[in-house]
Design a protein around this motif. Structure first.
Motif, short mmCIF file in Angstrom:
data_model
loop_
_atom_site.label_atom_id
_atom_site.label_comp_id
_atom_site.label_asym_id
_atom_site.label_seq_id
_atom_site.Cartn_x
_atom_site.Cartn_y
_atom_site.Cartn_z
N GLN A 67 1.20 1.87 0.25
CA GLN A 67 0.72 0.55 0.67
C GLN A 67 -0.81 0.55 0.75
OE1 GLN A 67 3.21 -2.01 1.31
NE2 GLN A 67 4.07 -0.37 0.06
N ALA A 68 -1.46 0.13 -0.34
CA ALA A 68 -2.92 0.22 -0.39
C ALA A 68 -3.56 -1.12 -0.75
CB ALA A 68 -3.34 1.29 -1.40
N GLN A 69 -2.85 -2.19 -0.43
CA GLN A 69 -3.31 -3.52 -0.84
C GLN A 69 -4.74 -3.80 -0.39
OE1 GLN A 69 -3.45 -6.16 1.66
NE2 GLN A 69 -4.26 -7.64 0.18
N HIS A 70 -5.07 -3.41 0.85
CA HIS A 70 -6.41 -3.75 1.37
C HIS A 70 -7.52 -2.89 0.78
CE1 HIS A 70 -4.48 -1.04 4.32
NE2 HIS A 70 -5.67 -0.47 4.39
N HIS A 71 -7.16 -1.91 -0.05
CA HIS A 71 -8.19 -1.10 -0.73
C HIS A 71 -8.40 -1.53 -2.18
CE1 HIS A 71 -8.57 1.68 2.61
NE2 HIS A 71 -7.26 1.82 2.64
N MET A 72 -7.75 -2.64 -2.58
CA MET A 72 -7.72 -3.00 -3.99
C MET A 72 -9.06 -3.51 -4.55
SD MET A 72 -5.03 -2.11 -5.52
CE MET A 72 -5.13 -3.07 -7.04
#
Ligand SMILES: [Zn+2]
Length: 247
Positions: A67-72
């Motif tokens: 879950q790395a959505q906020h690092h995209m």
């Protein structure tokens, strides 16, 4: 012993004595200007492989995208939708269960994965119940974050009393440098020395608030020596906990 470096007869032999396997699980996401994109997958992988070698238990392939959505907004980051991750974890678990595994210990390296891993466990157990196996699932999953192993958080705070922060921490970067010394970039300094802190919202907002990707941390303090200390303590914790879980 690593699953992907074993043959099927070796796994068949292992299953005759143990029904437990450890899966490292993490993320592929930016870790500041000096941290590796694989940090959150590499930390549990380094600890797990060492623990598996020392104690003779099986370590599966690393589930290395989470879950790395906020690092995209940082190049190189790869993310899964929560529903995709839950479905993939369930497929991994059911594949292992099909061969006779009854215990899966997931060693996690990414705080952002926790909610989704917990939901995946519920999905796995739900599938077992509705498949007709009843209310007593023969497959049990366990989640442990590597930094929550006994004494590890305390050791990290002791090694880095200032600037441990919460993302791209000197502790996690030390662990990767210990595992992959060729990637170590010791010394140097970052500006500002300690990164800002604040809420984690969407990807573009994240990059505006935390321009180089770090949160509250000073990873310039990282060292191979610190990584070795953290890994040896974590390895002891994993071995003890895995043995209890597997019994
Ligand atoms: Zn991390």
């Amino acid at each position: 012993m690593q699953l992907h470096l074993s043959t099927w007869p070796e796994i068949e032999t292992y299953l005759a004595t143990s029904k437990a396997v450890l899966i490292p699980i993490g993320s592929t996401e930016q870790h500041g200007p000096t941290g590796l994109l694989g940090t959150d997958a590499l930390c549990p992988e380094i600890i797990s492989r060492r623990a598996g070698d020392e104690a003779g238990f099986l370590v599966g392939p690393t589930f290395n995208v989470g879950q790395a959505q906020h690092h995209m907004s940082f190049p190189g980051t790869i993310t899964l939708k929560p529903s995709t991750m839950i479905a993939a974890m369930k497929d991994w678990a059911e594949s292992l269960q099909r061969h006779g595994f009854e215990r899966i210990y997931w060693l996690n390296g990414h705080g952002g994965n926790i909610a989704t891993i917990t939901a995946a466990f519920a999905e796995i157990y739900n599938g077992i119940t509705f498949s007709g196996a009843g209310n007593k699932p023969p497959l049990r999953c366990h989640l442990r974050n590597w930094w929550d192993l006994p004494g590890v958080n305390d050791l990290c705070r002791q090694l880095f009393p200032v600037g441990e922060g919460s993302h791209a921490t000197p502790s996690e970067i030390s662990v990767t440098w210990f595992g992959y010394p060729d990637t170590a970039r010791p010394g140097g300094s970052l500006t500002p020395r300690i990164a800002p802190t604040g809420p984690i919202l969407d990807a573009d907002d994240y990059r505006r608030r935390f321009p180089d990707g770090r949160i509250g941390s000073d990873p310039a303090q990282a060292s191979i020596e610190a990584g070795e200390k953290i890994v040896s303590l974590a390895v002891r914790g994993v071995i003890q906990e895995f043995r209890q879980f597997a019994a």
